[in-house]
Design an enzyme around this catalytic site. Structure first.
Site, PDB file in Angstrom:
ATOM      1  N   ARG A 103      -0.428 -21.150  19.227  1.00 34.73           N
ATOM      2  CA  ARG A 103       0.901 -21.985  20.920  1.00 34.73           C
ATOM      3  C   ARG A 103      -0.843 -22.700  21.602  1.00 34.73           C
ATOM      4  O   ARG A 103      -1.602 -22.236  22.057  1.00 34.73           O
ATOM      5  CB  ARG A 103       1.591 -21.472  21.356  1.00 34.73           C
ATOM      6  CG  ARG A 103       0.820 -19.949  22.024  1.00 34.73           C
ATOM      7  CD  ARG A 103       2.048 -18.978  22.428  1.00 34.73           C
ATOM      8  NE  ARG A 103       1.039 -18.128  23.262  1.00 34.73           N
ATOM      9  CZ  ARG A 103       0.736 -17.149  22.476  1.00 34.73           C
ATOM     10  NH1 ARG A 103       1.326 -16.708  21.393  1.00 34.73           N
ATOM     11  NH2 ARG A 103       0.837 -15.948  23.309  1.00 34.73           N
TER      12      ARG A 103
ATOM     13  N   GLY B  26      15.564 -23.255  26.003  1.00 37.64           N
ATOM     14  CA  GLY B  26      14.675 -23.610  24.544  1.00 37.64           C
ATOM     15  C   GLY B  26      15.915 -23.628  24.470  1.00 37.64           C
ATOM     16  O   GLY B  26      17.007 -22.811  24.590  1.00 37.64           O
ATOM     17  N   ARG B  27      15.642 -23.434  22.071  1.00 38.68           N
ATOM     18  CA  ARG B  27      17.005 -23.554  21.357  1.00 38.68           C
ATOM     19  C   ARG B  27      17.655 -21.939  21.052  1.00 38.68           C
ATOM     20  O   ARG B  27      16.281 -21.265  20.671  1.00 38.68           O
ATOM     21  CB  ARG B  27      17.174 -24.340  20.214  1.00 38.68           C
ATOM     22  CG  ARG B  27      18.113 -24.647  19.378  1.00 38.68           C
ATOM     23  CD  ARG B  27      17.647 -25.391  18.084  1.00 38.68           C
ATOM     24  NE  ARG B  27      18.648 -25.673  17.374  1.00 38.68           N
ATOM     25  CZ  ARG B  27      18.593 -24.905  16.169  1.00 38.68           C
ATOM     26  NH1 ARG B  27      18.169 -23.735  16.242  1.00 38.68           N
ATOM     27  NH2 ARG B  27      19.774 -25.655  15.779  1.00 38.68           N
TER      28      ARG B  27
ATOM     29  N   SER C 296       5.885 -20.822  15.135  1.00 43.90           N
ATOM     30  CA  SER C 296       6.045 -18.968  15.402  1.00 43.90           C
ATOM     31  C   SER C 296       6.630 -18.788  13.949  1.00 43.90           C
ATOM     32  O   SER C 296       7.541 -19.534  13.557  1.00 43.90           O
ATOM     33  CB  SER C 296       6.964 -18.254  16.556  1.00 43.90           C
ATOM     34  OG  SER C 296       6.673 -17.143  16.360  1.00 43.90           O
TER      35      SER C 296
ATOM     36  N   HIS D 266       4.003 -11.323  11.599  1.00 43.38           N
ATOM     37  CA  HIS D 266       4.953 -12.315  12.737  1.00 43.38           C
ATOM     38  C   HIS D 266       3.327 -12.560  12.861  1.00 43.38           C
ATOM     39  O   HIS D 266       2.269 -11.931  12.759  1.00 43.38           O
ATOM     40  CB  HIS D 266       4.513 -11.280  13.943  1.00 43.38           C
ATOM     41  CG  HIS D 266       4.501 -12.273  15.084  1.00 43.38           C
ATOM     42  ND1 HIS D 266       3.358 -11.896  16.198  1.00 43.38           N
ATOM     43  CD2 HIS D 266       5.367 -13.333  15.494  1.00 43.38           C
ATOM     44  CE1 HIS D 266       3.917 -12.991  17.046  1.00 43.38           C
ATOM     45  NE2 HIS D 266       5.070 -13.834  16.829  1.00 43.38           N
TER      46      HIS D 266
END
Length: 324
Positions: free
Chosen positions: A113, A270-271, A95, A109
């Protein structure tokens, strides 16, 4: 799960992250560099986040690679797809979000995925749980602050080229999906001039879907860098900078309220730092603000935040009604 498929996707995604970072660093002119941050998540898997801050051209650019896995998805993350409940999973992705310094250079952007869930193919077999579920998703979109027809047309021509080998209707279909997805219902406006958006891509088999995903990833730089080169040297003042910060607020609103990737990342443990690297470093809100009639700021709303057939040229009219 098919480890051969996972390995192939992982190799491409890692190489794509390297390519994107190297190209953006060159375009920035060497003033900024990407800091690299390798991380692991307790639930399984990890990733590599790379962020450029305070560059000459890019105020912030983030390019994330992640490969996370787990024994099962949390209920919040499988609510849209009940068939995933209780399955083990692997999710891989790259991403990118670029927030330029010059207000005449648009924010961009890109995301590609891959998701695979363990199970017992064709979409019909997948739906019955006979084989592992898998699909690709991704796309790219452009968010200008001051619009230029030349830029929007180039962006969409390149998007069409990414789709050209995969069916005559592919670009138009994914362009429409992008217009629908990157839309803020509470504002009644698009996030930008769109691009491509696809999800749940599994028709035609793994090799064809993977080839299309690579085509999308490989066309981002040819779509974006010529626009950066044309606009990064334009002079701007406080008015343009203030409008850029105000419009960045729309970007924040979309990412925190509607973006599926952000929501999935947060819901699946997620982080947080890597998930929220898409947010701009500086942003502003103004209460009940409206642009001056006839101004360049008003033109953004009137021409560039409405779905439009950019391949039809400068005289193209808006396409259809706003998404509901």
């Amino acid at each position: 799960m098919d480890e051969g498929r996972i390995d192939a996707v992982e190799a491409y995604f890692r190489a794509l992250q390297d390519t994107l970072c190297a190209a953006l660093a060159r375009e920035d002119g060497g003033e900024g560099t990407f800091a690299s941050d390798d991380w692991q998540r307790p639930q399984g898997g990890g990733g590599r986040s790379r962020v450029l801050r305070d560059g000459r051209v890019f105020e912030q650019a983030g390019v994330n690679y992640s490969h996370v896995h787990g024994a099962s998805l949390p209920p919040a993350a499988s609510r849209r797809r009940p068939q995933l409940a209780g399955r083990s999973f692997q999710a891989l992705g790259v991403s990118l979000v670029v927030h330029p310094r010059n207000p005449f250079v648009p924010t961009a952007h890109c995301n590609v995925r891959y998701f695979e869930a363990g199970g017992t193919g064709t979409p019909q077999k997948q739906a019955r749980g006979e084989e592992p579920l898998w699909w690709f998703g991704g796309g790219f979109d452009l968010t200008p602050y001051y619009g230029f027809d030349e830029d929007a047309e180039h962006w969409h021509r390149t998007a069409a080229q990414a789709c050209a080998a995969f069916g005559s209707d592919t670009y138009a279909r994914l362009k429409h999906q992008c217009d629908e997805y990157f839309y803020l219902p509470h504002r009644g406006e698009a996030r930008g001039v769109g691009g491509l958006f696809f999800d749940d891509l599994c028709d035609g088999g793994f090799e064809r879907c993977f080839a299309f995903t690579r085509s999308v990833g490989d066309h981002f730089l040819p779509a974006y860098l010529p626009i950066v080169a044309r606009r990064k040297g334009l002079a701007y003042g406080e008015r343009e900078r203030e409008f850029q910060l105000y419009r960045r607020g729309r970007y924040v609103e979309f990412n925190l309220i509607y973006d599926r990737g952000t929501l999935f990342g947060l819901q699946s443990g997620g982080r947080t730092e890597s998930i929220l690297m898409s947010l701009p470093p500086l942003v502003a809100w103004r209460y009940a603000w409206q642009p001056e009639p006839g101004s360049a700021e008003a033109r953004l709303y009137e021409r560039y935040l409405k779905p439009r057939d950019w391949l039809a040229g400068a005289g193209a009219a808006p396409v259809g009604d706003a998404p509901e």
